[in-house]
Design a protein around this motif. Sequence first.
Motif: not given
Length: 256
Positions: A119-146
């Motif tokens: 359970x701990x290993x699976x939770x760690x991997x799923x949490x990493x996926x959630x963090x990856x989505x957050x970083x992708x959103x931040x990156x898209x916001x920074x490069x979204x332009x007009x």
Amino acid sequence: MLPGDGCGPFVNLPWPAGGDDRHLHLGVNLSDETVPLHPGSPHVLGPGDLVVLGTVPPGGDVAGEVAFFRVPRFLLDVPEEALRCASVIRVSGRNGLAECVSPFLSTLARTSRPRDSAVGRRLALNTADLVALLLSEIQEDDSSGDLADPAHDLLLRVQTHIQENLADSGMSPDSIARAHHISVRYLHKLFQTSGTTVGAWIRQHRLAACRLELRRHRRSVAVVAQSWGFASPSHFSRVFRQTYGLSPKQWQNSVL
């Protein structure tokens, strides 16, 4: 949050001497008060705010109210360049995906779970996926332009087309340009404005799809590579290792 290494945060632990290039550090303010990241820091975190540290801060002092998660970079799909450009990125915990991520990480920081449990290993991997989505959103916001720019709208349509056809090994700049009635030269120009190339964007998303499938299914590396448009298993293995720091087989064995 390494596979098999538990999912608990480290809070106010000494930072590694000489830096830590293998991990990204994500903090969440657990208190109901506004706190500085560390004494004298210009970076202030409101209740529930998040902070992304691409590099280890000088001195390593952080506020006691901030819980940190150490996430292996190879689990994240965000390009290394984007992670290294800014040493500190503050994210409001009240907007976008962060509004979901912040309370989740706050709860996780207060929860004790066995490090070596399934359970701990699976939770760690799923949490990493959630963090990856957050970083992708931040990156898209920074490069979204007009957002009203017709070129930006066309780029989004092209990217959607690519994602829908990732498994097509015959997809190329020529075929993408024809599908959108534009020249190949203009297609390359669209991607240049977002700081990447057509080929790199396709490769990044194919690699992410392969990595996810290797995690979920016990299929051979060659079959997975071919199913997502990689004609050569050896080429796939080489770019996978270059991107994530380990071979496809090592990745598959670490998460299954």
